[in-house]
Design a protein around this motif. Structure first.
Motif, PDB file in Angstrom:
ATOM      1  N   ALA A   1       0.823  -1.204   0.000  1.00 60.59           N
ATOM      2  CA  ALA A   1       0.000   0.000   0.000  1.00 60.59           C
ATOM      3  C   ALA A   1       0.858   1.255   0.000  1.00 60.59           C
ATOM      4  O   ALA A   1       0.606   2.212  -0.744  1.00 60.59           O
ATOM      5  CB  ALA A   1      -0.935   0.001   1.210  1.00 60.59           C
ATOM      6  N   ALA A   2       1.899   1.267   0.853  1.00 58.36           N
ATOM      7  CA  ALA A   2       2.802   2.416   0.888  1.00 58.36           C
ATOM      8  C   ALA A   2       3.506   2.595  -0.450  1.00 58.36           C
ATOM      9  O   ALA A   2       3.655   3.721  -0.952  1.00 58.36           O
ATOM     10  CB  ALA A   2       3.818   2.245   2.006  1.00 58.36           C
ATOM     11  N   GLY A   3       3.927   1.485  -1.046  1.00 57.08           N
ATOM     12  CA  GLY A   3       4.563   1.552  -2.360  1.00 57.08           C
ATOM     13  C   GLY A   3       3.625   2.095  -3.419  1.00 57.08           C
ATOM     14  O   GLY A   3       4.027   2.881  -4.298  1.00 57.08           O
ATOM     15  N   ALA A   4       2.353   1.694  -3.354  1.00 52.91           N
ATOM     16  CA  ALA A   4       1.369   2.184  -4.319  1.00 52.91           C
ATOM     17  C   ALA A   4       1.159   3.686  -4.173  1.00 52.91           C
ATOM     18  O   ALA A   4       1.061   4.416  -5.170  1.00 52.91           O
ATOM     19  CB  ALA A   4       0.042   1.445  -4.139  1.00 52.91           C
ATOM     20  N   VAL A   5       1.095   4.170  -2.934  1.00 48.35           N
ATOM     21  CA  VAL A   5       0.926   5.612  -2.700  1.00 48.35           C
ATOM     22  C   VAL A   5       2.085   6.391  -3.313  1.00 48.35           C
ATOM     23  O   VAL A   5       1.887   7.398  -4.010  1.00 48.35           O
ATOM     24  CB  VAL A   5       0.825   5.912  -1.184  1.00 48.35           C
ATOM     25  CG1 VAL A   5       0.910   7.407  -0.922  1.00 48.35           C
ATOM     26  CG2 VAL A   5      -0.474   5.358  -0.622  1.00 48.35           C
ATOM     27  N   VAL A   6       3.296   5.927  -3.064  1.00 46.83           N
ATOM     28  CA  VAL A   6       4.479   6.610  -3.605  1.00 46.83           C
ATOM     29  C   VAL A   6       4.473   6.556  -5.130  1.00 46.83           C
ATOM     30  O   VAL A   6       4.710   7.570  -5.813  1.00 46.83           O
ATOM     31  CB  VAL A   6       5.764   5.977  -3.046  1.00 46.83           C
ATOM     32  CG1 VAL A   6       6.995   6.567  -3.733  1.00 46.83           C
ATOM     33  CG2 VAL A   6       5.847   6.199  -1.539  1.00 46.83           C
ATOM     34  N   ALA A   7       4.186   5.378  -5.689  1.00 43.59           N
ATOM     35  CA  ALA A   7       4.204   5.212  -7.146  1.00 43.59           C
ATOM     36  C   ALA A   7       3.155   6.079  -7.826  1.00 43.59           C
ATOM     37  O   ALA A   7       3.419   6.692  -8.870  1.00 43.59           O
ATOM     38  CB  ALA A   7       3.976   3.740  -7.493  1.00 43.59           C
ATOM     39  N   ILE A   8       1.966   6.151  -7.243  1.00 43.67           N
ATOM     40  CA  ILE A   8       0.889   6.952  -7.842  1.00 43.67           C
ATOM     41  C   ILE A   8       1.288   8.418  -7.911  1.00 43.67           C
ATOM     42  O   ILE A   8       1.133   9.080  -8.950  1.00 43.67           O
ATOM     43  CB  ILE A   8      -0.419   6.780  -7.041  1.00 43.67           C
ATOM     44  CG1 ILE A   8      -0.970   5.365  -7.218  1.00 43.67           C
ATOM     45  CG2 ILE A   8      -1.468   7.808  -7.482  1.00 43.67           C
ATOM     46  CD1 ILE A   8      -2.073   5.009  -6.242  1.00 43.67           C
ATOM     47  N   ASN A   9       1.798   8.933  -6.816  1.00 43.69           N
ATOM     48  CA  ASN A   9       2.097  10.367  -6.769  1.00 43.69           C
ATOM     49  C   ASN A   9       3.340  10.737  -7.574  1.00 43.69           C
ATOM     50  O   ASN A   9       3.371  11.791  -8.216  1.00 43.69           O
ATOM     51  CB  ASN A   9       2.238  10.807  -5.310  1.00 43.69           C
ATOM     52  CG  ASN A   9       0.912  10.831  -4.590  1.00 43.69           C
ATOM     53  OD1 ASN A   9       0.128  11.749  -4.745  1.00 43.69           O
ATOM     54  ND2 ASN A   9       0.633   9.809  -3.786  1.00 43.69           N
ATOM     55  N   ILE A  10       4.349   9.872  -7.581  1.00 48.26           N
ATOM     56  CA  ILE A  10       5.539  10.165  -8.383  1.00 48.26           C
ATOM     57  C   ILE A  10       5.222  10.063  -9.870  1.00 48.26           C
ATOM     58  O   ILE A  10       5.602  10.930 -10.669  1.00 48.26           O
ATOM     59  CB  ILE A  10       6.692   9.221  -7.998  1.00 48.26           C
ATOM     60  CG1 ILE A  10       7.224   9.589  -6.608  1.00 48.26           C
ATOM     61  CG2 ILE A  10       7.819   9.318  -9.035  1.00 48.26           C
ATOM     62  CD1 ILE A  10       8.371   8.714  -6.144  1.00 48.26           C
TER      63      ILE A  10
END
Length: 335
Positions: free
Chosen positions: A107-116
């Motif tokens: 989930a944390a990885g998805a948040v970072v990937a979405i915003n970057i």
């Protein structure tokens, strides 16, 4: 019938096979949403008629904006980079506290990937051709919407970390959050409809990719019960599909709402397109003026309803990817 002393890997192939099939569906969903981002950009930004339709929606957002703009601006000012960082930390700590390390990390990885990826697409990859309608933003590309991406990433993270039993409810909350943020950017004229739709598609794509890569791998051969809950020895007596239908019906209803909203948005978009073509279709301010108050409001309504549709369908699709074993309550090993 019981299976004493069997490990999860010894369960019948029908169980492990169906447990992995959802990953294929998740991969296809990620591919479809990623393709959708490019499609939305081409239709609403690259194509002259699309830019005109978007500008009409931009003008139509002024109608009645005074009734909701104050609340919308308050929501927009809450969402920022520090809020995104706080979100990642909250997701990690909350999921780790519940003993869900795998889901927390994905989930944390998805948040970072979405915003970057939103920022990379907006400023480094995609561009906005100058058809004479981009004066307000200096011709700069604004697709995808960064604020919508932050809210949508929160929604995706919530769905990813939530246990199967409560995942449909998480999808409803996430859809509401993402739709509210997307609509706020429209009514405050921070973004055009295509910017919002592409951000929602991008968030869904990364969420689906996380699922495809194993975010819910621990649910493939386990039931949806929390640790410590017990079940009868051997296989469950409940017919396959009965329990999953009950637990996932909320997500199905959300998806149905999204489909109905999508149909309405499509109908409004067709009316918008016909109106633009009827007045000449040229990407000029004169065309927007020729559409009048009714025409621009139809364009704005198409974007607003489309935002609701995309948020609902995206979150529902993620929730419905729940592994069948977790949704039904997988067979337990006899002891």
């Amino acid at each position: 019938m019981t299976y004493p002393n069997h490990r999860p890997t010894d369960l019948p192939d029908t169980i492990t096979g169906s447990g992995r099939r959802y990953r294929v569906l998740a991969g296809l969903l990620a591919l479809a949403c990623g393709t959708g981002v490019i499609g939305v950009w081409w239709v609403s930004v690259v194509h002259p008629t699309g830019q005109t339709m978007e500008q009409a929606a931009f003008a139509g957002s002024l109608i009645g904006a005074r009734f909701v703009s104050d609340h919308a601006r308050s929501l927009l000012h809450v969402v920022s980079l520090p809020a995104a960082i706080g979100l990642v930390l909250a997701v990690l700590l909350g999921a780790l506290w519940r003993g869900s390390r795998r889901r927390a990390l994905w989930a944390a990885g998805a948040v970072v990937a979405i915003n970057i990826s939103t920022q990379v697409l907006k400023y480094l990859i995609l561009w906005r051709p100058d058809h004479g309608l981009s004066q307000r933003f200096g011709g700069m590309n604004t697709l995808p919407s960064g604020h919508t991406a932050v809210a949508a990433s929160a929604a995706v993270a919530l769905v990813l970390v939530t246990r199967p039993r409560w995942r449909p409810a998480a999808a409803w909350v996430g859809a509401l959050l993402a739709a509210a943020m997307g609509y706020s950017t429209l009514v405050c004229q921070w973004h055009r409809p295509g910017d919002v739709l592409s951000a929602l598609l991008l968030a869904t794509a990364w969420g689906a990719l996380a699922v495809a890569c194993g975010a819910w791998a621990d649910e493939e051969t386990q039931g949806a019960e929390a640790p410590g809950e017990t079940s009868p020895v051997g296989y469950r007596a409940a017919p396959v599909g009965v329990t999953s239908a009950g637990r996932l019906s909320g997500a199905a209803v959300l998806g149905g709402l999204g489909i109905l909203s999508g149909a309405a948005a499509l109908a409004l978009a067709v009316l918008n397109w016909r109106g633009v073509v009827a007045v000449g279709g040229a990407p000029t301010p004169a065309t927007i003026q020729a559409l009048g108050r009714t025409g621009t409001f139809i364009a704005y309504a198409a974007g607003a309803v489309g935002t609701v549709a995309m948020a609902c369908m995206g979150m529902a699709a993620l929730a419905l990817l729940t592994p069948r074993a977790a949704a039904d309550g997988a067979p337990r090993v006899a002891h």
